[in-house]
Design an enzyme around this catalytic site. Structure first.
Site, mmCIF file in Angstrom:
data_model
loop_
_atom_site.group_PDB
_atom_site.id
_atom_site.type_symbol
_atom_site.label_atom_id
_atom_site.label_comp_id
_atom_site.label_asym_id
_atom_site.label_seq_id
_atom_site.Cartn_x
_atom_site.Cartn_y
_atom_site.Cartn_z
ATOM 1 N N LEU A 9 46.533 46.108 40.176
ATOM 2 C CA LEU A 9 47.271 44.838 40.259
ATOM 3 C C LEU A 9 46.402 43.694 39.747
ATOM 4 C CD1 LEU A 9 46.203 42.772 42.710
ATOM 5 C CD2 LEU A 9 47.244 44.486 44.135
ATOM 6 N N ALA A 10 47.077 42.686 39.198
ATOM 7 C CA ALA A 10 46.374 41.457 38.813
ATOM 8 C C ALA A 10 46.818 40.360 39.773
ATOM 9 C CB ALA A 10 46.706 41.077 37.369
ATOM 10 N N LEU B 169 37.141 51.510 36.043
ATOM 11 C CA LEU B 169 36.117 50.643 35.437
ATOM 12 C C LEU B 169 36.411 50.455 33.948
ATOM 13 C CD1 LEU B 169 32.767 51.977 36.994
ATOM 14 C CD2 LEU B 169 34.097 49.981 37.687
ATOM 15 N N CYS C 293 36.511 40.652 39.709
ATOM 16 C CA CYS C 293 36.267 42.038 39.297
ATOM 17 C C CYS C 293 35.725 42.276 37.897
ATOM 18 C CB CYS C 293 37.536 42.855 39.500
ATOM 19 S SG CYS C 293 37.951 42.965 41.251
ATOM 20 N N VAL D 296 43.592 42.960 47.899
ATOM 21 C CA VAL D 296 44.206 44.243 47.538
ATOM 22 C C VAL D 296 44.838 44.905 48.764
ATOM 23 C CG1 VAL D 296 43.700 46.600 46.767
ATOM 24 C CG2 VAL D 296 42.805 44.667 45.514
ATOM 25 N N ARG E 187 37.068 33.105 42.779
ATOM 26 C CA ARG E 187 35.846 33.898 42.629
ATOM 27 C C ARG E 187 35.508 34.035 41.134
ATOM 28 N NH1 ARG E 187 37.256 38.943 46.488
ATOM 29 N NH2 ARG E 187 39.325 38.567 45.603
ATOM 30 N N GLU F 243 43.285 50.509 42.271
ATOM 31 C CA GLU F 243 44.391 49.557 42.157
ATOM 32 C C GLU F 243 44.290 48.782 40.849
ATOM 33 O OE1 GLU F 243 47.165 49.281 43.985
ATOM 34 O OE2 GLU F 243 47.560 48.029 42.250
HETATM 35 P P1 NAD Z 1 38.331 41.046 49.547
HETATM 36 O O1 NAD Z 1 36.949 40.560 49.679
HETATM 37 O O2 NAD Z 1 39.453 40.065 49.363
HETATM 38 O O3 NAD Z 1 38.719 41.925 50.831
HETATM 39 C C1 NAD Z 1 37.906 42.898 51.380
HETATM 40 C C2 NAD Z 1 38.112 42.889 52.884
HETATM 41 O O4 NAD Z 1 37.418 43.999 53.448
HETATM 42 C C3 NAD Z 1 37.571 41.651 53.593
HETATM 43 O O5 NAD Z 1 38.614 41.028 54.327
HETATM 44 C C4 NAD Z 1 36.450 42.173 54.504
HETATM 45 O O6 NAD Z 1 36.371 41.473 55.739
HETATM 46 C C5 NAD Z 1 36.906 43.601 54.722
HETATM 47 N N1 NAD Z 1 35.847 44.514 55.129
HETATM 48 C C6 NAD Z 1 34.635 44.731 54.549
HETATM 49 N N2 NAD Z 1 33.980 45.704 55.187
HETATM 50 C C7 NAD Z 1 34.776 46.122 56.196
HETATM 51 C C8 NAD Z 1 34.644 47.112 57.188
HETATM 52 N N3 NAD Z 1 33.560 47.898 57.262
HETATM 53 N N4 NAD Z 1 35.654 47.257 58.073
HETATM 54 C C9 NAD Z 1 36.753 46.487 58.012
HETATM 55 N N5 NAD Z 1 36.941 45.548 57.066
HETATM 56 C C10 NAD Z 1 35.963 45.367 56.175
HETATM 57 O O7 NAD Z 1 38.325 42.096 48.350
HETATM 58 P P2 NAD Z 1 39.542 42.485 47.389
HETATM 59 O O8 NAD Z 1 39.710 41.455 46.342
HETATM 60 O O9 NAD Z 1 40.722 42.871 48.218
HETATM 61 O O10 NAD Z 1 38.941 43.770 46.670
HETATM 62 C C11 NAD Z 1 38.793 44.992 47.347
HETATM 63 C C12 NAD Z 1 38.485 46.080 46.345
HETATM 64 O O11 NAD Z 1 39.594 46.208 45.439
HETATM 65 C C13 NAD Z 1 37.259 45.824 45.469
HETATM 66 O O12 NAD Z 1 36.622 47.035 45.224
HETATM 67 C C14 NAD Z 1 37.861 45.293 44.182
HETATM 68 O O13 NAD Z 1 37.038 45.587 43.073
HETATM 69 C C15 NAD Z 1 39.146 46.073 44.094
HETATM 70 N N6 NAD Z 1 40.224 45.417 43.335
HETATM 71 C C16 NAD Z 1 40.468 44.086 43.506
HETATM 72 C C17 NAD Z 1 41.543 43.493 42.825
HETATM 73 C C18 NAD Z 1 41.867 42.039 43.001
HETATM 74 O O14 NAD Z 1 42.764 41.568 42.320
HETATM 75 N N7 NAD Z 1 41.208 41.300 43.873
HETATM 76 C C19 NAD Z 1 42.361 44.277 42.002
HETATM 77 C C20 NAD Z 1 42.073 45.632 41.861
HETATM 78 C C21 NAD Z 1 41.009 46.199 42.537
HETATM 79 C C1 UGA Z 2 42.260 42.128 36.468
HETATM 80 C C2 UGA Z 2 43.080 43.234 35.792
HETATM 81 O O1 UGA Z 2 44.066 42.615 34.949
HETATM 82 C C3 UGA Z 2 43.778 44.110 36.836
HETATM 83 O O2 UGA Z 2 44.450 45.180 36.188
HETATM 84 C C4 UGA Z 2 42.717 44.666 37.789
HETATM 85 O O3 UGA Z 2 43.348 45.422 38.813
HETATM 86 C C5 UGA Z 2 41.957 43.518 38.417
HETATM 87 O O4 UGA Z 2 41.333 42.726 37.369
HETATM 88 C C6 UGA Z 2 40.822 43.977 39.286
HETATM 89 O O5 UGA Z 2 40.355 45.092 39.177
HETATM 90 O O6 UGA Z 2 40.427 43.115 40.073
HETATM 91 P P1 UGA Z 2 42.793 39.793 37.571
HETATM 92 O O7 UGA Z 2 41.325 39.595 37.471
HETATM 93 O O8 UGA Z 2 43.463 39.533 38.861
HETATM 94 O O9 UGA Z 2 43.167 41.297 37.166
HETATM 95 O O10 UGA Z 2 43.532 38.869 36.491
HETATM 96 P P2 UGA Z 2 43.706 38.976 34.907
HETATM 97 O O11 UGA Z 2 45.085 38.600 34.587
HETATM 98 O O12 UGA Z 2 43.217 40.248 34.368
HETATM 99 O O13 UGA Z 2 42.765 37.798 34.386
HETATM 100 C C7 UGA Z 2 41.364 37.905 34.464
HETATM 101 C C8 UGA Z 2 40.737 36.716 33.771
HETATM 102 O O14 UGA Z 2 40.893 36.812 32.353
HETATM 103 C C9 UGA Z 2 41.360 35.370 34.172
HETATM 104 O O15 UGA Z 2 40.368 34.399 34.302
HETATM 105 C C10 UGA Z 2 42.275 35.066 33.007
HETATM 106 O O16 UGA Z 2 42.536 33.702 32.856
HETATM 107 C C11 UGA Z 2 41.473 35.621 31.854
HETATM 108 N N1 UGA Z 2 42.293 35.947 30.665
HETATM 109 C C12 UGA Z 2 43.225 36.924 30.738
HETATM 110 C C13 UGA Z 2 42.080 35.266 29.498
HETATM 111 O O17 UGA Z 2 41.218 34.380 29.408
HETATM 112 N N2 UGA Z 2 42.838 35.593 28.404
HETATM 113 C C14 UGA Z 2 43.786 36.563 28.448
HETATM 114 O O18 UGA Z 2 44.438 36.810 27.400
HETATM 115 C C15 UGA Z 2 43.989 37.238 29.647
#
Ligand code: NAD
Ligand code: UGA
Length: 451
Positions: free
Chosen positions: A165-166, A219, A274, A16, A342, A163
């Site tokens: 984003l997917a 959430l 997530c 993110v 993950r 955020e």
């Molecule tokens: P991530 O594990 O890819 O990245 C987190 C980063 O934070 C790591 O690089 C880690 O080293 C760093 N970090 C942790 N503690 C730290 C500190 N004290 N100082 C500096 N760096 C530190 O996680 P992510 O997937 O980017 O997710 C981050 C947040 O965004 C989570 O809360 C997640 O739920 C949310 N989120 C994720 C997605 C997604 O698609 N992955 C989408 C929407 C929201």
């Molecule tokens: C999801 C949400 O779509 C984002 O809006 C959110 O920001 C993000 O979680 C987050 O908080 O991390 P993401 O997990 O990256 O995004 O991807 P998705 O496209 O939502 O897919 C999630 C899972 O559901 C995947 O394994 C996908 O294959 C599955 N899926 C999705 C299905 O099995 N069927 C569907 O119709 C859609």
């Protein structure tokens, strides 16, 4: 308070923080954006040609902004940058707690708390602190408490800007979001952040709410999305025993404009970092705040998903029976167009196949096999194939677990699969007629595949 920020710092350079800050820097060239992470390897990768996150379109965005107004730096240099920052995003991981109160469900806020401490120690003047990570509702209370301890007489506002984003479509989602959500307690800081987004997001797509609504809405949005997948997956099982076909059912259901067609694709189970952790967090919040009936409701979304993965692997194991043999697993990522595995269905399914004594050959165009095995806790009986062809050679079963485009166009007639091999389509993306013409057996989630 400045009406427009000149310096932004983001703590956390993950899936993110990295892409989000890259897009902000790209769209706001007058703002200096610095991303800080304690993982030196990750920072080095962000500064190299091999970015740590695979996302279509990300390379080009980073190339335009990096070194101009986008910087990736380590923790030590970060302290200095914090002192100059007007806006600080917290974008670190918020995993499920593994110990203590709420273990197995509640979000672990230790990384968020250490960020708050880091900001508190180094910020000067007035700083707007933005929750970009997904947080449990009322997490801002914890952040405010830590910020209040700052030794330099600094003042703070805390905003929630979750955020949406997917992965796989992150750049598109960031450049043209359905909505940007900003929750706050005072209009002035909310306006400062809204002005940043307005540089490329139409004003009507920027929703402002109270702090607690913003935290909970994030959430809730993930829970609704996952709930749709579990709903269609529940129906997929019924389709398989009745002769109905799940894609046809989904098309009919989704063509009701009140329901809509998205997120109704039956699958081997949702994955990703997530959905599971955010729903578990919601379950915990419901229990903690005295609404156990709501907790049971949301828990079922996860339970159904676990069952869906299990029953897919069970079918392969049952069908192979004493024959054993090799299973080709196509796709380790939790969805296409990402290197992220993950919570991917492949983790559980590979473990289950190996535990049943089967051999597994995997192929995925982006996932690092060694990392996958380490996270899955598996080493024996599984190998990485260099190509689809290699994975499929002599396989008794093929399990398609990710919807990568290249799996759709496999020329089944030219593959050297084992005699009587069966293809298990966990994504409903394959052409069952081509597969059957090649003399192979076929099974799809939710009945015969539509295409
Ligand atoms: P991530 O594990 O890819 O990245 C987190 C980063 O934070 C790591 O690089 C880690 O080293 C760093 N970090 C942790 N503690 C730290 C500190 N004290 N100082 C500096 N760096 C530190 O996680 P992510 O997937 O980017 O997710 C981050 C947040 O965004 C989570 O809360 C997640 O739920 C949310 N989120 C994720 C997605 C997604 O698609 N992955 C989408 C929407 C929201
Ligand atoms: C999801 C949400 O779509 C984002 O809006 C959110 O920001 C993000 O979680 C987050 O908080 O991390 P993401 O997990 O990256 O995004 O991807 P998705 O496209 O939502 O897919 C999630 C899972 O559901 C995947 O394994 C996908 O294959 C599955 N899926 C999705 C299905 O099995 N069927 C569907 O119709 C859609």
């Amino acid at each position: 308070m400045k009406s427009s920020p000149q310096k932004i710092v983001c703590i956390g350079a993950g899936y993110v923080g990295g892409p989000t800050m890259s897009v902000i820097a790209d769209r706001c060239p007058e703002i200096e954006v610095t991303v800080v992470d304690l993982n030196a390897e990750r920072i080095a990768a962000w500064n190299s040609d091999q970015l740590p996150v695979y996302e279509p379109g990300l390379d080009a965005v980073v190339r335009r902004a990096r070194g101009r107004n986008l910087f990736f730096i380590g923790q030590a240099e970060g302290a200095k940058k914090l002192a100059e920052a007007d806006l600080v995003f917290i974008s670190v991981n918020t995993p499920t707690k593994t110990e203590g109160e709420g273990a197995g469900k509640a979000s672990d806020l230790r990384y968020v708390e250490s960020c708050a401490q880091f900001i508190s120690d180094h910020a000067r003047g007035h700083t707007i602190v933005v929750e970009k990570s997904t947080m449990p509702v009322r997490a801002a209370d914890t952040i405010k408490r830590i910020l209040g301890l700052n030794p330099h007489g600094g003042t703070f506002d805390v905003l929630s800007n979750p955020e949406f984003l997917a992965e796989g479509t992150a750049i598109r989602d960031l450049e043209s979001p359905d909505r940007v959500l900003i929750g706050g307690e005072r209009p002035e800081p909310v306006e400062v952040l809204a002005a940043v987004y307005r540089q490329w997001v139409p004003a009507e797509r920027i929703i402002t709410t109270g702090l607690w609504s913003a935290e909970l809405a994030k959430l809730a949005a993930n829970a609704f999305l996952a709930q749709r997948v579990s709903s269609i997956n529940a129906l997929s099982a019924l389709c398989e025993v009745t002769g109905a076909q799940v894609d046809e059912v989904a098309k009919v259901v989704g063509s009701d404009s009140r329901i809509g067609p998205k997120f109704l694709k039956a699958s081997v189970g949702f994955g990703g970092s997530c959905f599971k952790k955010d729903i578990l967090s919601l379950v915990y919040l419901c229990e903690f705040h005295g609404v156990p009936e709501a907790a049971v409701y949301w828990q079922q979304v996860i339970d159904l998903n676990e069952w869906q993965k299990r029953r897919f692997a069970d079918k392969i194991i049952r069908d192979l029976g004493a024959k054993r043999g090799k299973v080709a697993v196509l796709g380790l990522a939790f969805k296409k167009d990402t290197n992220d595995f993950r919570e991917s269905a492949a983790l559980d399914i590979c473990r289950q196949l190996l535990a049943a004594g089967l051999k597994v050959a995997t192929y995925d165009p982006q996932v690092e096999f060694a990392d996958f095995c380490q996270v899955a806790g598996i080493s024996q009986g599984i190998r990485s194939a260099g190509s689809i062809n290699d994975a499929l050679t002599d396989a008794s079963a093929v399990a398609v677990l990710t919807e990568w485009e290249e799996f759709r166009t496999i020329d089944w007639s030219s593959m050297s699969l084992g005699l009587g091999a069966c293809i298990y389509d966990g994504r409903n993306i394959l052409d069952q007629y081509a597969i059957r013409r090649a003399g192979l057996r076929f099974h799809a989630i939710g009945g015969w595949a539509a295409n």
